[in-house]
Enzyme design. Structure first.
Site, PDB file in Angstrom:
ATOM      1  CG  HIS A   1      -2.087  -0.890   1.140  1.00 27.44           C
ATOM      2  ND1 HIS A   1      -2.026  -2.202   1.522  1.00 27.44           N
ATOM      3  CD2 HIS A   1      -3.356  -0.689   0.692  1.00 27.44           C
ATOM      4  CE1 HIS A   1      -3.202  -2.776   1.325  1.00 27.44           C
ATOM      5  NE2 HIS A   1      -4.026  -1.887   0.812  1.00 27.44           N
TER       6      HIS A   1
ATOM      7  CE  LYS B   1      -3.612  -0.577   4.943  1.00 28.09           C
ATOM      8  NZ  LYS B   1      -4.886  -0.003   5.416  1.00 28.09           N
TER       9      LYS B   1
HETATM   10  N1  LIG Z   1     -12.587  -1.308   3.412  1.00 26.27           N
HETATM   11  C1  LIG Z   1     -12.064  -0.748   2.320  1.00 26.27           C
HETATM   12  O1  LIG Z   1     -12.444  -1.083   1.170  1.00 26.27           O
HETATM   13  C2  LIG Z   1     -11.046   0.315   2.483  1.00 26.27           C
HETATM   14  C3  LIG Z   1     -10.655   0.691   3.740  1.00 26.27           C
HETATM   15  N2  LIG Z   1      -9.793   1.719   3.930  1.00 26.27           N
HETATM   16  C4  LIG Z   1      -9.543   2.115   5.309  1.00 26.27           C
HETATM   17  O2  LIG Z   1     -10.216   3.339   5.573  1.00 26.27           O
HETATM   18  C5  LIG Z   1      -9.535   4.038   6.611  1.00 26.27           C
HETATM   19  C6  LIG Z   1      -9.239   5.460   6.180  1.00 26.27           C
HETATM   20  O3  LIG Z   1      -8.288   5.462   5.137  1.00 26.27           O
HETATM   21  P1  LIG Z   1      -7.823   6.827   4.432  1.00 26.27           P
HETATM   22  O4  LIG Z   1      -8.997   7.566   3.906  1.00 26.27           O
HETATM   23  O5  LIG Z   1      -6.715   6.469   3.522  1.00 26.27           O
HETATM   24  O6  LIG Z   1      -7.234   7.628   5.711  1.00 26.27           O
HETATM   25  P2  LIG Z   1      -7.183   9.198   5.958  1.00 26.27           P
HETATM   26  O7  LIG Z   1      -6.278   9.408   7.131  1.00 26.27           O
HETATM   27  O8  LIG Z   1      -6.904   9.919   4.683  1.00 26.27           O
HETATM   28  O9  LIG Z   1      -8.694   9.566   6.372  1.00 26.27           O
HETATM   29  C7  LIG Z   1      -9.279   9.287   7.617  1.00 26.27           C
HETATM   30  C8  LIG Z   1     -10.160  10.472   7.944  1.00 26.27           C
HETATM   31  O10 LIG Z   1     -10.940  10.157   9.097  1.00 26.27           O
HETATM   32  C9  LIG Z   1     -10.870  11.272   9.964  1.00 26.27           C
HETATM   33  N3  LIG Z   1     -11.176  10.935  11.352  1.00 26.27           N
HETATM   34  C10 LIG Z   1     -10.465  10.159  12.195  1.00 26.27           C
HETATM   35  N4  LIG Z   1     -11.051  10.133  13.410  1.00 26.27           N
HETATM   36  C11 LIG Z   1     -12.166  10.903  13.306  1.00 26.27           C
HETATM   37  C12 LIG Z   1     -13.191  11.276  14.226  1.00 26.27           C
HETATM   38  N5  LIG Z   1     -13.192  10.857  15.493  1.00 26.27           N
HETATM   39  N6  LIG Z   1     -14.190  12.082  13.786  1.00 26.27           N
HETATM   40  C13 LIG Z   1     -14.229  12.521  12.505  1.00 26.27           C
HETATM   41  N7  LIG Z   1     -13.263  12.221  11.589  1.00 26.27           N
HETATM   42  C14 LIG Z   1     -12.249  11.411  11.991  1.00 26.27           C
HETATM   43  C15 LIG Z   1      -9.443  11.766   9.806  1.00 26.27           C
HETATM   44  O11 LIG Z   1      -9.282  13.057  10.365  1.00 26.27           O
HETATM   45  P3  LIG Z   1      -7.843  13.460  11.028  1.00 26.27           P
HETATM   46  O12 LIG Z   1      -6.911  13.578   9.886  1.00 26.27           O
HETATM   47  O13 LIG Z   1      -8.166  14.734  11.719  1.00 26.27           O
HETATM   48  O14 LIG Z   1      -7.483  12.331  11.954  1.00 26.27           O
HETATM   49  C16 LIG Z   1      -9.319  11.705   8.297  1.00 26.27           C
HETATM   50  O15 LIG Z   1      -9.868  12.839   7.659  1.00 26.27           O
HETATM   51  C17 LIG Z   1      -8.299   3.199   6.942  1.00 26.27           C
HETATM   52  O16 LIG Z   1      -8.574   2.369   8.050  1.00 26.27           O
HETATM   53  C18 LIG Z   1      -8.115   2.364   5.667  1.00 26.27           C
HETATM   54  O17 LIG Z   1      -7.394   1.189   5.857  1.00 26.27           O
HETATM   55  C19 LIG Z   1      -9.271   2.408   2.890  1.00 26.27           C
HETATM   56  C20 LIG Z   1      -9.604   2.075   1.599  1.00 26.27           C
HETATM   57  C21 LIG Z   1     -10.505   1.000   1.296  1.00 26.27           C
HETATM   58  O1  LIG Z   2      -5.586   2.056   3.562  1.00 19.99           O
HETATM   59  C1  LIG Z   2      -5.890   1.796   2.367  1.00 19.99           C
HETATM   60  O2  LIG Z   2      -5.626   2.572   1.446  1.00 19.99           O
HETATM   61  C2  LIG Z   2      -6.599   0.551   2.088  1.00 19.99           C
HETATM   62  N1  LIG Z   2      -7.018  -0.148   3.108  1.00 19.99           N
HETATM   63  C3  LIG Z   2      -7.777  -1.336   3.077  1.00 19.99           C
HETATM   64  C4  LIG Z   2      -7.024  -2.437   3.783  1.00 19.99           C
HETATM   65  O3  LIG Z   2      -6.446  -2.182   4.864  1.00 19.99           O
HETATM   66  O4  LIG Z   2      -7.033  -3.562   3.304  1.00 19.99           O
HETATM   67  C5  LIG Z   2      -8.288  -1.697   1.709  1.00 19.99           C
HETATM   68  C6  LIG Z   2      -7.472  -1.243   0.540  1.00 19.99           C
HETATM   69  O5  LIG Z   2      -6.515  -2.189   0.227  1.00 19.99           O
HETATM   70  C7  LIG Z   2      -6.889   0.151   0.697  1.00 19.99           C
END
Ligand SMILES: NC(=O)C1=CN([C@@H]2O[C@H](COP(=O)(O)OP(=O)(O)OC[C@H]3O[C@@H](n4cnc5c(N)ncnc54)[C@H](OP(=O)(O)O)[C@@H]3O)[C@@H](O)[C@H]2O)C=CC1
Ligand SMILES: O=C(O)C1=N[C@H](C(=O)O)C[C@H](O)C1
Length: 270
Positions: free
Chosen positions: A157, A161
């Site tokens: 990734h 991450k």
């Molecule tokens: N299941 C799937 O298909 C996928 C899952 N993911 C997962 O999604 C999650 C997020 O990934 P990503 O978008 O890259 O991460 P980012 O850090 O870009 O985004 C996370 C966001 O959530 C916010 N946040 C965290 N805590 C709070 C809170 N208490 N209240 C409101 N907002 C909050 C963060 O704010 P701040 O920066 O202020 O902390 C940030 O804006 C990860 O766990 C990732 O692994 C990602 C892609 C696909």
């Molecule tokens: O953090 C990410 O970007 C992603 N997180 C998910 C994971 O932890 O598997 C899904 C995807 O691969 C992207």
């Protein structure tokens, strides 16, 4: 049925912005609110402008309680502690909660089961069709190939991450363990360093790579002394996960309170 009103939490994050775009492009759904934490530099900014899809008239706020009370569902790709809090609020509001958040410690997600008595929760480490199909294939391969085949899960990734192994890697490890009829917790080797000793038969190993802007690469390797089978998935665009999350929300809108997976949404559950 009227349009599903969806809240995006973590709306300024990488996935949050992708989710805002996906909701605006979906038929049958509209963005009703966008949430970031108290003190965030993004409060007051328009969620559509942040997501690069033009002004939507939806300013980012930190008032999740009010937002959930006026919504049918929430799309949540944030962090485990935040997702637990959002699940409590979604249960109070009796709405749909789609959770893509990964990085859960062992047992940390148990309170979600209680929330699912009132909310319709769909949780998955990966919202793509390809990965969920891959998990089904991995289970089948692990069952068909005996313990002469060592199982290793490799993932890569982007450099931002924060959790490892990825939620998807753990999901694939879980599928392999199910296929073998063993517990992943008892057989997972999540990292290796130094004099580790020889590999134990039955271990399920994980290897993690981080770098650049890689969206998500996963391979499950079945290695014997005489042949090696590799099943892989490559995500080309983060929008893939966001579209899957909107699909899950629309699917759950019609369902009773409960705890569901993306495999349920996609009709891949056995
Ligand atoms: N299941 C799937 O298909 C996928 C899952 N993911 C997962 O999604 C999650 C997020 O990934 P990503 O978008 O890259 O991460 P980012 O850090 O870009 O985004 C996370 C966001 O959530 C916010 N946040 C965290 N805590 C709070 C809170 N208490 N209240 C409101 N907002 C909050 C963060 O704010 P701040 O920066 O202020 O902390 C940030 O804006 C990860 O766990 C990732 O692994 C990602 C892609 C696909
Ligand atoms: O953090 C990410 O970007 C992603 N997180 C998910 C994971 O932890 O598997 C899904 C995807 O691969 C992207």
């Amino acid at each position: 049925m009227s349009e599903m009103r969806l809240v995006v939490v973590g709306a300024a994050g990488r996935m949050g912005r992708a989710l805002v775009r996906a909701v605006t492009e979906a038929s049958g759904a509209r963005l009703s609110a966008a949430i970031e934490r108290e003190g965030s530099e993004f409060l007051g900014k328009d969620a559509g402008e942040l997501a690069g899809c033009g002004e939507l008239g939806v300013p980012v706020t930190s008032d999740a309680l009010t937002a959930f009370a006026a919504a049918d569902g929430v799309l949540d790709f944030t962090a485990p502690k935040a997702s637990l809090w959002f699940a409590e609020l979604a249960a109070q509001a009796r709405i749909v909660h789609v959770i893509g958040t990964t990085g859960w410690a062992q047992g940390e997600d148990e309170p979600l089961q209680a929330a699912a008595r009132h909310a319709r929760i769909v949780k998955s480490g990966n919202m793509s069709l390809g990965v969920n199909l891959l998990a089904a294939l991995v289970k089948k391969a692990a069952k068909a190939l005996d313990s002469d085949f060592d199982i290793e899960v490799l993932e890569m990734h982007h450099k931002h991450k924060v959790d490892a192994p990825s939620g998807t890697a753990l999901m694939l490890g879980e599928a392999a363990a199910k296929g073998r009829g063993i517990s992943l917790e008892d057989h997972a080797v999540r990292s290796r360093d130094g004099i580790t000793g020889a590999r134990n038969t039955g271990d399920i190993g994980f290897a993690t790579l981080r770098g650049g802007s890689v969206i998500g690469e996963h391979s499950v390797i079945f290695a014997s002394d005489s042949e090696r089978l590799t099943l892989s998935h490559h995500a080309e665009d983060r929008q893939l996960f966001a579209k899957g999350a909107v699909k899950a929300a629309l699917w759950a809108f019609e369902k009773k309170p409960g705890f569901y997976s993306m495999a349920d949404v996609l009709g891949l559950s056995d």
